[in-house]
Structures are given as C-alpha cells and as structure tokens.
Design an enzyme around this catalytic site. Structure first.
Site, PDB file in Angstrom:
ATOM      1  N   SER A 199      -9.486  -1.194   7.347  1.00  0.00           N
ATOM      2  CA  SER A 199      -9.140  -1.089   6.037  1.00  0.00           C
ATOM      3  C   SER A 199      -8.053  -2.268   5.088  1.00  0.00           C
ATOM      4  O   SER A 199      -7.980  -2.392   4.229  1.00  0.00           O
ATOM      5  CB  SER A 199      -8.240   0.140   5.886  1.00  0.00           C
ATOM      6  OG  SER A 199      -8.897   1.442   5.798  1.00  0.00           O
ATOM      7  N   LYS A 235       0.885  -1.114  -0.080  1.00  0.00           N
ATOM      8  CA  LYS A 235       0.083  -0.029   0.000  1.00  0.00           C
ATOM      9  C   LYS A 235       0.885   1.246   0.009  1.00  0.00           C
ATOM     10  O   LYS A 235       1.952   1.289   0.613  1.00  0.00           O
ATOM     11  CB  LYS A 235      -0.854  -0.023   1.179  1.00  0.00           C
ATOM     12  CG  LYS A 235      -1.835   0.999   1.330  1.00  0.00           C
ATOM     13  CD  LYS A 235      -2.839   0.784   2.794  1.00  0.00           C
ATOM     14  CE  LYS A 235      -3.943   1.759   2.837  1.00  0.00           C
ATOM     15  NZ  LYS A 235      -4.733   1.556   3.874  1.00  0.00           N
ATOM     16  N   SER A 269      -9.673   1.216   3.146  1.00  0.00           N
ATOM     17  CA  SER A 269      -8.754   2.075   2.565  1.00  0.00           C
ATOM     18  C   SER A 269      -7.712   1.208   1.486  1.00  0.00           C
ATOM     19  O   SER A 269      -6.809   1.893   0.596  1.00  0.00           O
ATOM     20  CB  SER A 269      -8.086   3.300   3.030  1.00  0.00           C
ATOM     21  OG  SER A 269      -7.180   2.499   3.979  1.00  0.00           O
TER      22      SER A 269
HETATM   23  N1  GLN Z   1     -13.132   3.301   6.920  1.00  0.00           N
HETATM   24  C1  GLN Z   1     -12.291   3.680   8.084  1.00  0.00           C
HETATM   25  C2  GLN Z   1     -11.894   5.130   8.120  1.00  0.00           C
HETATM   26  O1  GLN Z   1     -12.330   5.723   7.148  1.00  0.00           O
HETATM   27  C3  GLN Z   1     -11.131   2.830   8.345  1.00  0.00           C
HETATM   28  C4  GLN Z   1      -9.837   3.251   7.491  1.00  0.00           C
HETATM   29  C5  GLN Z   1      -8.688   2.555   7.876  1.00  0.00           C
HETATM   30  O2  GLN Z   1      -8.749   1.327   8.419  1.00  0.00           O
HETATM   31  N2  GLN Z   1      -7.537   2.904   7.337  1.00  0.00           N
HETATM   32  O3  GLN Z   1     -11.273   5.728   8.950  1.00  0.00           O
END
Ligand code: GLN
Length: 478
Positions: free
Chosen positions: A178, A78, A154
């Site tokens: 994510s 990532k 994400s």
């Molecule tokens: N969807 C969650 C957020 O928007 C988790 C994001 C993540 O785990 N990086 O914060």
C-alpha cells in the site's frame, strides 16, 4: 519568486532554516493548494492547528532557538494514524467517521518532536484494504497523471497528494504493497521499512504481522529524511525493534561498484507486459553502467504468495476489526434491538463491502475445521517465502523487480472483480510476508503513465536500497 511547491522537502528545509521563507508562508502555500485539490486526496484539512504550529516554529526560529532540520516542514498523513485534536481519524470508513483519538500515534509524536506540521489526513481504502483507493467511504482518489485512472492504494491519497505537489511529503502504511504500489502508479518514491523499524503504536491495525508505516516523497533523499524522523524503538509496540537507526541521508552517498543486484526470474514472467518489462530493463542497464553486478536468482515460492497473503491478512483483519462494535468505537446503529442486534446493525451499517468480505474470509479461514487447511498452511508457505529471501540474500545485496505488473488502471475497471484486484499485488505482498524492506522508485513511463521499480533489501538494510534507489532515480531524471 520561488515556487515553494516545486521544491523538494530538503530544499524547503534549507530555506526554512536560513529563514529565506517562514514556516507560515510554506504552510499557507500548501494549505491553499490542498483546499483547491480536485483529486480527493484528503479526507480532512487541518488548517487552524497547522497554522498555529507554523507560527510557533517561526517564533522559535526568530528567537534563535536551535531547531531540528525538519522544523516547519509540512506533510500529510494517511488517515489510519491517530492524532489528537479537532480532526477525526476515519480509516476511510463510515464506522469511524466521527472518531476523535484521545492520543497521538508514535509517528505523530515523532513528527511533532521534529517540528513537522501535519496539514491533513489523506484518503485511503477503508481500513487500508484495497489496491486502488476506491474502497473509501469518502469517494475514490483520482490519479495525478490521468484523473480517470486510480492513484493506487491503499495509500492513494498520500501518493496522489505528493505527486500533485499538494504536500512535499506524506506518510502511508503498507501491509501488502500500500505504499509502494501507489508510489509506482503516481510516479514518486515510497518505502516500506523492515517490519519492526517504525512503531505502529497508534496505527489502526489491519494485518498486525504485516503492517508498517513508511514515507512517500518525490525524491529518494526526501524519503530518507522522513524515514530518519519516524524510525526507531518504541516500547509501546512489542514488535518494534531495538536496532540503532543509521543516518539514512549519509547512506545515500557512495557508489554502486561491486553491488550485487538479484533479478528474480519469478518476477519477470513471460506474461509481464512488454512495455513494462522494457522500462524496468532500462533501469537494470543503468545499474550495470554504474558498476553494479546483476545476478539471476530464484524466489521459488512466489506463486503461492497471493493466496498466503490473502489468508493471513484477512485472518488478522477479522480479529483486529472485532473491536469496532458500536460500544467502544465509532458508529452505533440507532435501530432498536438487544445487544447482539446492536453489534450486528452497527457493523452492517458502518463497514463497506470490501471490509465485510475480508472479515468473512478471515473468520472462515480461522474457523475450526478450516484452520489447518487454510491458516496453518498459509503460515507454512510464509516460512518458505521468508526462507527464499534468506537464501537469495546470501548471494546478492539487493533484489530488483517491477513494483506492479501494469501502470495505473482505469477507475471502476476492477472494483467488481476482487480477485483481479488482489492479483495486482503479486510483486509486493511477498515483501511483507518476509518482513524485509522495499522501496518503489519511478522507472519511466508507459504511454505517459508512470511505472515503478522495486528494490528489496535485507532486514534493516534500508541504507542499501535507498542508495541504489537514489542512483536509479538519477538515471530517470538525468
Ligand atoms: N492491496 C493489498 C490489500 O488489499 C495491500 C493493502 C495494504 O498494503 N494495506 O490487502
């Protein structure tokens, strides 16, 4: 001829070790697949450097050098993990579009020591803020099963690339779901390790008390292999734990007889879509057949989790993102003005709308007068949520829940409705608040779309969730 892309990472590793295939061949196969990708999984492909590293692995192997089991295995990471070299580390943001790191993240060092080859940097929601990978300055990632649907987020680029067999493995990061949510949407396995299990040195911080790096893979065994490479103590991350790293592959052996699996009532609400519930219940039935015992449990503070998470995560993000000021890192506005004006315009031009929303929310909940009402209260809720898990794990060995309330949604359907987007994380954020490990594995499909089941373990008990997940996966495929 074998289709190298169809092999698991373990199978590939075995063929590389026996020199049935060369690292160069493997690397070229996946690079050319990545170059043809039309799902926007990657922000950048790392071609020359990857090929040179593969050639070095081949030379070492031919000369009889003893190499790690993973030597020559490719993967993508990532794009919030820093890496020296030609490629920038963008975090999916315009503000870092040209940022080149002078050093490697701890996980990148580990990958290099393991002889693994980074093929590219995966697309993601900007600064890992999102649940759909649509908040990327480089365009949205498309889902592997249905191009009109999201890949999740994400770590959507990592998940979609693994599902599309553009790479055997990927690293993602998980602050509130994510890794697990995109894994569920893409029909693969994704594990968020215990807080402290993997060093975040060189991971661009989002919510520092929540962030963890973890593996995404098509099989649980492959995820266990990659976790073994990245887990372990690193003194440069003060939250990295000095807990010995077990043999995660060995942990996959053994049966589930007598294993106590908790089913929290709060994660199976009446509103849970019937078809999702059915798929998850089939997996529960599987576990019972394999000798596990299921126990109904309660995690009573679950309903406050989303609110607490979106206060704590945004508060931490507003502090962490203060460093992107146009001076030390990234984009600097070319508009004229004094120093304050330069900060303001650089940040306004560099950050996307969701990141700005989070910085404003986070700054608000930390501001004097509101700190006690929001931030402090959220911290108290976090303690209660952690306690819920401690209590539950006195009764059971692992906890099983759906990973998400629905399968992948349509691209564009939630982008203008941030609260609905946040509610997508209902089953995953509690785990980060409590710091426990959890894995999502494919449970089946609803109308052809993958659905995931989440297994949660005690702190540092990745072996228990990996073992259970491996058996569940067998139930789906076999
Ligand atoms: N969807 C969650 C957020 O928007 C988790 C994001 C993540 O785990 N990086 O914060």
């Amino acid at each position: 001829m074998t289709d190298l892309r169809a092999l698991s990472a373990i199978e590939l590793a075995d063929r590389l070790a026996s020199r049935e295939v060369s690292a160069k061949e493997v690397c070229e196969t996946f690079l050319s697949a990545l170059e043809r990708d039309d799902h926007n999984c990657l922000i950048a492909v790392r071609k020359e450097e990857a090929l040179a590293e593969a050639a070095a692995v081949d030379r070492a192997r031919t000369s009889g050098e003893k190499l790690p089991r993973t030597a020559g295995l490719p993967l993508v990471i990532k794009d919030n993990m820093v890496m020296r070299g030609k490629l920038p580390t963008t975090c999916g943001s315009k503000i870092l579009a040209n940022f080149r790191s002078p050093y490697d993240a701890h996980v990148v060092e580990r990958l290099r020591q393991a002889g693994m080859i980074v093929l590219g940097k995966a697309n993601m929601d900007e600064f890992a803020m999102g649940s759909s990978s649509e908040n990327s300055a480089f365009g949205p990632v498309r889902g592997p099963v249905d191009r009109e649907r999201v890949a999740g987020g994400s770590s959507g680029g990592s998940a979609s690339a693994v599902a599309l067999k553009l790479t055997p493995l990927a690293l993602g990061s998980d602050t509130g779901g994510s890794i697990r949510q995109p894994a569920a949407f893409c029909g693969i396995a994704g594990l968020k390790p215990t807080y402290g299990r993997v060093s975040r040195y060189g991971l661009v911080a989002f919510g520092s008390s929540l962030d963890q790096i973890g593996p995404l893979a098509r099989t649980v065994k492959d995820a266990a292999l990659l976790l073994g490479v990245i887990a372990g103590h690193d003194r440069r991350d003060s939250t990295s734990a000095e807990v010995p790293v077990p043999d995660y592959l060995a942990a996959l052996e053994g049966d589930l007889k007598g294993l106590k699996v908790g089913l929290p009532a709060e994660y199976f609400p009446a509103a849970l879509e019937g078809p999702v519930r059915k798929v998850v219940e089939e997996r529960i039935e599987n576990l019972r057949k394999l000798g596990a015992e299921t126990v109904e449990i309660h995690l009573p503070h679950t309903e406050y989790a989303i609110a607490a998470y979106y206060i704590i995560a945004t508060a931490e993000a507003s502090a962490n993102l203060a460093r992107f000021d146009g001076v030390r890192y990234g984009h600097r506005s070319s508009r004229q003005g004094d120093l304050l004006e330069m900060y303001r315009t650089s940040r306004s031009e560099g950050f996307g709308p969701e990141v700005k929303r989070r910085i404003m929310l986070g700054t608000y909940v930390l501001s004097s007068g509101y700190y006690d009402a929001y931030y402090l209260k959220a911290q108290k809720v976090r303690t209660l949520i952690t306690r819920d898990f401690t209590e539950a794990f006195k009764k059971v060995d692992v906890i099983l829940t759906p990973t998400t309330p629905t399968p992948a949604f349509k691209l564009g359907s939630l982008v203008d409705d941030p609260v609905s987007m946040y509610l997508q994380d209902i089953f995953t954020v509690t785990i980060n608040l409590a710091g426990v490990p959890a894995i999502s594995v494919p449970a089946g499909t609803v109308d052809g779309l993958p659905v995931g089941v989440q297994l949660i373990g005690r702190h540092f008990d990745e072996p228990a969730i990996l073992k259970t997940a491996a058996r569940l996966e067998g139930g789906v495929n076999g």
